[in-house]
Design a protein around this motif. Structure first.
Motif, mmCIF file in Angstrom:
data_model
loop_
_atom_site.group_PDB
_atom_site.id
_atom_site.type_symbol
_atom_site.label_atom_id
_atom_site.label_comp_id
_atom_site.label_asym_id
_atom_site.label_seq_id
_atom_site.Cartn_x
_atom_site.Cartn_y
_atom_site.Cartn_z
ATOM 1 N N LYS A 133 0.828 -1.230 0.000
ATOM 2 C CA LYS A 133 0.000 0.000 0.000
ATOM 3 C C LYS A 133 0.858 1.274 0.000
ATOM 4 C CE LYS A 133 -1.120 0.219 4.982
ATOM 5 N NZ LYS A 133 -0.531 -1.058 5.400
ATOM 6 N N ASN A 134 2.078 1.183 0.503
ATOM 7 C CA ASN A 134 2.919 2.376 0.556
ATOM 8 C C ASN A 134 3.698 2.655 -0.732
ATOM 9 O OD1 ASN A 134 2.521 3.637 3.195
ATOM 10 N ND2 ASN A 134 3.170 1.645 3.979
ATOM 11 N N VAL A 135 3.293 1.992 -1.816
ATOM 12 C CA VAL A 135 3.853 2.385 -3.118
ATOM 13 C C VAL A 135 2.803 3.156 -3.912
ATOM 14 C CG1 VAL A 135 5.244 0.256 -3.152
ATOM 15 C CG2 VAL A 135 3.154 0.366 -4.526
ATOM 16 N N LEU A 136 1.594 3.262 -3.365
ATOM 17 C CA LEU A 136 0.473 3.749 -4.179
ATOM 18 C C LEU A 136 0.508 5.247 -4.483
ATOM 19 C CD1 LEU A 136 -2.401 1.436 -2.890
ATOM 20 C CD2 LEU A 136 -1.004 1.209 -4.955
ATOM 21 N N GLY A 137 1.379 5.993 -3.799
ATOM 22 C CA GLY A 137 1.543 7.404 -4.167
ATOM 23 C C GLY A 137 2.384 7.556 -5.419
ATOM 24 N N THR A 138 3.139 6.507 -5.752
ATOM 25 C CA THR A 138 4.043 6.565 -6.911
ATOM 26 C C THR A 138 3.424 5.872 -8.120
ATOM 27 O OG1 THR A 138 5.921 6.513 -5.402
ATOM 28 C CG2 THR A 138 6.378 5.972 -7.707
ATOM 29 N N VAL A 139 2.860 4.691 -7.882
ATOM 30 C CA VAL A 139 2.143 3.992 -8.959
ATOM 31 C C VAL A 139 0.729 3.716 -8.461
ATOM 32 C CG1 VAL A 139 4.112 2.910 -10.109
ATOM 33 C CG2 VAL A 139 3.083 1.765 -8.142
ATOM 34 N N THR A 140 -0.192 3.570 -9.371
ATOM 35 C CA THR A 140 -1.569 3.282 -8.962
ATOM 36 C C THR A 140 -1.779 1.768 -8.911
ATOM 37 O OG1 THR A 140 -2.347 3.233 -11.240
ATOM 38 C CG2 THR A 140 -2.399 5.378 -10.109
#
Ligand code: PA5
Length: 448
Positions: A9-16
């Motif tokens: 979930k903590n990659v979702l600001g970079t990729v959707t």
């Protein structure tokens, strides 16, 4: 059921989530190739079903050999490099008392495993030779090709020393060779000298070989439970069979890291918050570096030990070029308990932590860092492991191997060769005037 968990979930600001899901067909295709052998490097897929194919008789043979080395040796030197070194080193370090080597010799609870052949350090080898003088030691020499220069030099020196200390016949009983079934100089030597041998299967490459005798024998000699390790790998083999990203953690990890790569994140940093995992990072770097770094492509694998490296690399990670992402290995439970004491004077101002466990502070360092790094533009994949025990390490090893195969196929490379490793060897042999390299010697000497 496998126990490790992957949280993206903590990659979702970079990729959707959609960008990650878009890679799902490629990841499923990679998984299919790993199983049906229709991809590149398909002659090196022996690791895929290796855990479930390990027999009880094979484990018993490894355990009996470890027992014999334990009875006859206070120290066993595992000689090997790369895939013939890092897996055993990673698991032994993750499971060991970190100060065992400093305990008095009378306090031996188990044979200590030392390593050689993983470098060409003259001082390293000389100091090891000094240390082993008059010690009861044995050797596990590991080389799939049987011709790698670094372990060959170390083995020649240590074999000579062991024979001088205990005689040729006794030395032969304390040397175990792990190599190819038929070819290579080490196989020939082992046959001539009558060493106990184990085989590295043809279809398992070095960096995928930790669950073969390459890793299992040194780990067993160090006193750890290889059955539990294999059990964990089997659980993960089962958990990563289906092309369902909800249930297959290797698939999720492989597609998430590729989505990040396509979004410009070229460097993956494997982060641990437990110093026992330092060498797990080294093992992981080899697995991904040698598998993916080719054809001008590949995520650069780096590793850091936190919170130690927050005081060295922390600045770069927080505010440097935004081309990185982190994969955090988080261990839920530590083995020991240390409570921070209260202090009447409180000159260090630490009384606010009195009564808290050290691991609670570590967990808050992890959480605080995760939030800071995400805020600073560093996406974080988080992998949780219940504890540093054999079973969970077995799960983790297989999880990363499976994800690596899938990820390499998503990237479009052959994840199972390493042609680039030969370049330095050719030059080194030419410079050392190895017979057969006359032309190369002439050419390289003209350049220096
Ligand atoms: O993954 C690999 O294939 C390499 O890292 C090898 O393991 C390493 O070069 C050692 O090779 P060998 O076991 O043939 O001595």
């Amino acid at each position: 059921m496998a126990t490790i968990n992957v949280d993206v979930k903590n990659v979702l600001g970079t990729v959707t989530a959609e960008q990650i899901q878009a890679i799902n067909p490629e990841a499923a295709d990679g998984l299919r190739k790993v199983y049906d052998g229709s991809g590149l490097g398909n002659d090196f897929l022996g690791w895929v079903s290796l855990p479930s194919e390990i027999t009880d008789a094979h484990l018993a043979d490894l355990e009996a050999t470890a027992k014999s080395l334990n009875e006859n040796c206070d120290y066993v030197v595992a000689v090997g490099i790369g895939g013939s070194y890092l897996g055993a080193k990673a698991v032994i370090e993750a499971l060991s008392d970190q100060f065992a080597a400093l305990r008095p010799e009378g306090d031996f609870r188990r044979t200590r495993v030392l390593f050689a052949g993983q470098n060409i350090g003259e001082d390293y080898l000389s100091e090891l030779q000094d240390f082993l003088t008059d010690k009861r030691f044995g050797i596990i020499v590991i080389s799939k090709s049987g011709t790698t220069t670094e372990p060959a030099i170390a083995f020649r020196l240590l074999k000579e020393q062991l024979e001088a200390q205990v005689g040729k016949a006794e030395a032969a009983k304390r040397i175990v060779a792990i190599t190819d079934a038929r070819k290579g100089a080490l196989r020939q030597l082992a046959t001539e000298e009558g060493y106990k041998t184990f085989v590295i299967p043809d279809n398992v490459g070095g960096r995928f070989s930790v669950l073969t005798p390459v890793g299992l024998l040194p780990i067993a000699v160090a006193g750890f439970n290889i059955r539990e390790l294999v059990k964990g790998a089997c659980l993960m083999e089962n958990a990563t069979k289906d092309a369902d990203v909800e249930s297959n953690p290797s698939l999720l990890y492989a597609e998430t890291r590729n989505a990040l790569y396509r979004a410009g994140k070229k460097v993956e940093i494997l982060v641990n918050y437990n110093p026992k995992l330092h060498f797990f990072g080294e093992w992981w770097k080899q697995l991904y570096g040698e598998s993916e770094g080719k054809d001008g492509k590949g995520i650069f694998p780096a590793s850091v030990d936190f919170s130690t490296d927050l005081h060295s690399m922390g600045q770069w990670i927080q505010e440097g070029e935004r081309t990185i992402f982190e994969t955090v290995l988080s261990v839920e439970n530590v083995e020991r308990k240390v409570v921070i004491p209260s202090d009447a004077a409180n000159l260090d101002g630490l009384n606010y932590l009195a009564g808290k466990r050290v691991d609670q502070v570590n967990k808050m360092a992890e959480l605080g860092t995760r939030i800071a790094h995400v805020d600073g533009g560093v996406p974080v994949i988080r992998i949780t492991v219940p504890a540093l025990r054999e079973q969970y390490l077995g799960e983790l090893i297989y999880f990363f191997e499976k994800a690596c195969g899938i990820s390499g196929y998503i990237l479009g490379v052959n994840p199972f060769n390493q042609p680039g490793v030969e370049a330095y060897k050719r030059n080194m042999f030419a410079l050392l005037e190895k017979p057969g390299y006359e032309e190369e010697t002439k050419a390289i000497k003209a350049r220096i």
